[in-house]
Design a protein around this motif. Structure first.
Motif, PDB file in Angstrom:
ATOM      1  N   THR A   1       0.577  -1.359   0.277  1.00 34.72           N
ATOM      2  CA  THR A   1      -0.073  -0.569  -0.226  1.00 34.72           C
ATOM      3  C   THR A   1       0.849   0.739  -0.154  1.00 34.72           C
ATOM      4  O   THR A   1       0.220   2.227  -0.444  1.00 34.72           O
ATOM      5  N   GLY A   2       1.881   1.466  -0.461  1.00 38.47           N
ATOM      6  CA  GLY A   2       2.934   2.063   0.022  1.00 38.47           C
ATOM      7  C   GLY A   2       3.259   3.108   1.629  1.00 38.47           C
ATOM      8  O   GLY A   2       2.889   2.088   2.402  1.00 38.47           O
ATOM      9  N   SER A   3       3.959   3.746   2.127  1.00 35.86           N
ATOM     10  CA  SER A   3       4.032   4.041   3.437  1.00 35.86           C
ATOM     11  C   SER A   3       4.624   5.452   3.667  1.00 35.86           C
ATOM     12  O   SER A   3       4.426   5.840   2.463  1.00 35.86           O
ATOM     13  N   ARG A   4       4.337   5.638   4.930  1.00 36.83           N
ATOM     14  CA  ARG A   4       3.900   7.200   5.122  1.00 36.83           C
ATOM     15  C   ARG A   4       5.044   7.645   6.916  1.00 36.83           C
ATOM     16  O   ARG A   4       5.229   6.798   7.891  1.00 36.83           O
ATOM     17  N   ARG A   5       6.039   8.649   6.680  1.00 35.77           N
ATOM     18  CA  ARG A   5       6.951   8.873   7.979  1.00 35.77           C
ATOM     19  C   ARG A   5       7.354  10.151   8.031  1.00 35.77           C
ATOM     20  O   ARG A   5       8.366  10.432   6.861  1.00 35.77           O
ATOM     21  N   GLY A   6       6.380  11.199   8.680  1.00 37.84           N
ATOM     22  CA  GLY A   6       6.618  12.509   8.687  1.00 37.84           C
ATOM     23  C   GLY A   6       6.106  13.075   7.787  1.00 37.84           C
ATOM     24  O   GLY A   6       5.609  12.946   6.402  1.00 37.84           O
ATOM     25  N   HIS A   7       7.378  13.777   7.192  1.00 38.42           N
ATOM     26  CA  HIS A   7       7.193  14.337   5.517  1.00 38.42           C
ATOM     27  C   HIS A   7       8.190  13.276   4.338  1.00 38.42           C
ATOM     28  O   HIS A   7       7.339  13.805   3.823  1.00 38.42           O
ATOM     29  N   VAL A   8       7.418  12.399   4.715  1.00 39.41           N
ATOM     30  CA  VAL A   8       8.249  11.042   3.336  1.00 39.41           C
ATOM     31  C   VAL A   8       6.960  10.306   3.195  1.00 39.41           C
ATOM     32  O   VAL A   8       6.462  10.225   4.205  1.00 39.41           O
ATOM     33  N   THR A   9       6.998   9.944   2.120  1.00 35.11           N
ATOM     34  CA  THR A   9       5.818   9.257   1.613  1.00 35.11           C
ATOM     35  C   THR A   9       6.423   8.178   0.654  1.00 35.11           C
ATOM     36  O   THR A   9       7.422   8.311  -0.425  1.00 35.11           O
TER      37      THR A   9
END
Length: 437
Positions: free
Chosen positions: A417-425
């Motif tokens: 599904t993809g991912s995110r952390r803070g300002h990073v996708t």
């Protein structure tokens, strides 16, 4: 906008030699003084760079599954000023998906019909003679609305083989536009995603010039030019808007796969593209609003990327306050680690917890529709995106928040599904376009 006349170079299946025919035809027509506009039907981000090298004009993708009529019209408008258009199909002429997308099923035949282009079918006649005519006739008659210019016979073994094959085509009423003798040196170098990148070819211009000479000797170029046709006028629309004003874009042999219509649309609407090379250990421009890492072959350069301290430090500094996004290979480079085919793990940027592996190859291929759970550069939460995924890596770890609900072309859920952390996708799919709201 009135479209220039054009043709679709297609085939019954992959591996028949249509790409070398396409490149040779582009260069031969260009050498004859024509302004040639190349296109690629389907979700391919490698072939357009070869088309550019052959035609001297940027190539763009048509995709009836991913693209709505407005985007197709905007891409058709890129042919303005051309004397002739030449499109290259993907897979077989009628191959697509089972569930209709934004305007169709993703077939090369749909692109040809939309543009009004007659089909030139490249047939590998190795191991057969008159029987090849049955294949050609089937393709000619499968959709009577699709204009059919004729066939180019490829990998012809001898003059006798050619005579027999032509006799079958004459009996079937199929026009033969050329006959290419079998030559082992005409095959482009490949790796696991298909062709190598254009920038990696050791002598691409000489190779393309050779293909052009070969076609000129064995194909009726005048008949091919005479067969070109165009369909009804299409309304031009702007290409997709940029996700930021100043975009630092990774661009080298490790990370380079971005659809040409996106970059063209971004520039046309005022964005500044700031290229940099992770392999050369370059940091992204500190004045960039967004860092974008496209797909590519990070697994072939994992050691170099792991040692690129300036690149990684620049990414981390940017991500403290501003967005960073990665697609496929770029997504892997944003992760904690990448395991190469030999089982060695290399430290990546560490902006995401993702660990991927090529030690156990897993084939991931297909269209993707993603509905974002949160924002990513250029799109708000809830936006629906269309893209395509093609890689051989497996996920070892993915501890971060998922980016989106992702589905294949038939609406089945996709686990990656993809991912995110803070300002990073990051996503495994390559973005083609967002859906109109």
């Amino acid at each position: 906008m009135t479209n220039p006349p054009g043709l679709m170079i297609s085939a019954p299946a992959s591996g028949t030699g249509k790409t070398t025919v396409m490149l040779g035809l582009l260069r031969a027509l260009r050498d004859d003084g024509l302004t040639v506009q190349p296109f690629k039907s389907g979700p391919d981000y490698i072939d357009p760079a070869f088309h550019l090298a052959a035609a001297g004009r940027p190539s763009f993708n048509f995709d009836s599954w991913a693209m709505d009529p407005q985007l197709l019209g905007g891409i058709a408008a890129k042919a303005e000023g051309a004397d002739i258009c030449v499109g290259e199909g993907s897979m077989g002429l009628f191959d697509g998906v089972a569930t209709r997308g934004q305007t169709g099923f993703g077939t090369s035949a749909e692109t040809a019909l939309k543009m009004g282009w007659p089909v030139v079918l490249v047939i590998d006649v190795g191991g057969q003679a008159q029987s090849a005519a049955a294949t050609a006739l089937g393709f000619k008659m499968y959709n009577p609305d699709l204009p059919f210019a004729g066939v180019i016979l490829n990998r012809v073994a001898s003059p006798r083989h050619e005579r027999l094959t032509r006799a079958g085509m004459d009996k079937a009423g199929v026009k033969v536009l050329g006959s290419l003798p079998r030559r082992g040196d005409l095959k482009l170098p490949e790796r696991h995603l298909g062709l190598i990148q254009a920038v990696e070819h050791p002598d691409l211009d000489a190779a393309i010039a050779g293909y052009a000479d070969f076609l000129r000797e064995n194909v009726d170029l005048d008949a091919i030019r005479a067969a070109a046709r165009s369909g009804p006028a299409m309304e031009a629309h702007p290409l997709p808007a940029p996700p930021a004003q100043r975009i630092a874009l990774a661009r080298d042999a490790a990370l380079s796969f971005t659809y040409p219509h996106l970059l063209d649309g971004w520039r046309a609407q005022g964005a500044e593209i700031l290229p940099f090379s992770p392999l050369a250990d370059e940091a992204p421009d500190t004045g960039a609003d967004l860092v974008w890492l496209p797909g590519g072959y990070p697994e072939l350069h994992a050691g170099t990327l792991a040692a690129a301290a300036t690149f990684k430090a620049g990414l981390r500094k940017h991500a403290e306050t501003k967005p960073v996004h990665g697609e496929c290979g770029g997504y892997m480079a944003l992760g904690a680690g990448l395991v190469d085919k030999d089982g060695v793990q290399h430290e990546m940027a560490g902006l995401l917890g993702l660990v991927t592996s090529y030690a156990k190859r897993k084939f991931n291929l297909g269209y993707r529709r993603a509905v974002l759970d949160g924002p990513m550069p250029g799109f708000a939460a809830g936006a629906a995106l269309r893209g395509h995924e093609f890689h051989y890596s497996s996920i070892v770890e993915q501890p971060d928040t998922g980016l989106a609900q992702v589905f294949d072309a038939d609406g089945n859920p996709v686990a990656q599904t993809g991912s995110r952390r803070g300002h990073v996708t990051g996503t495994f799919f390559h973005l083609i376009t967002g859906e109109a709201s």
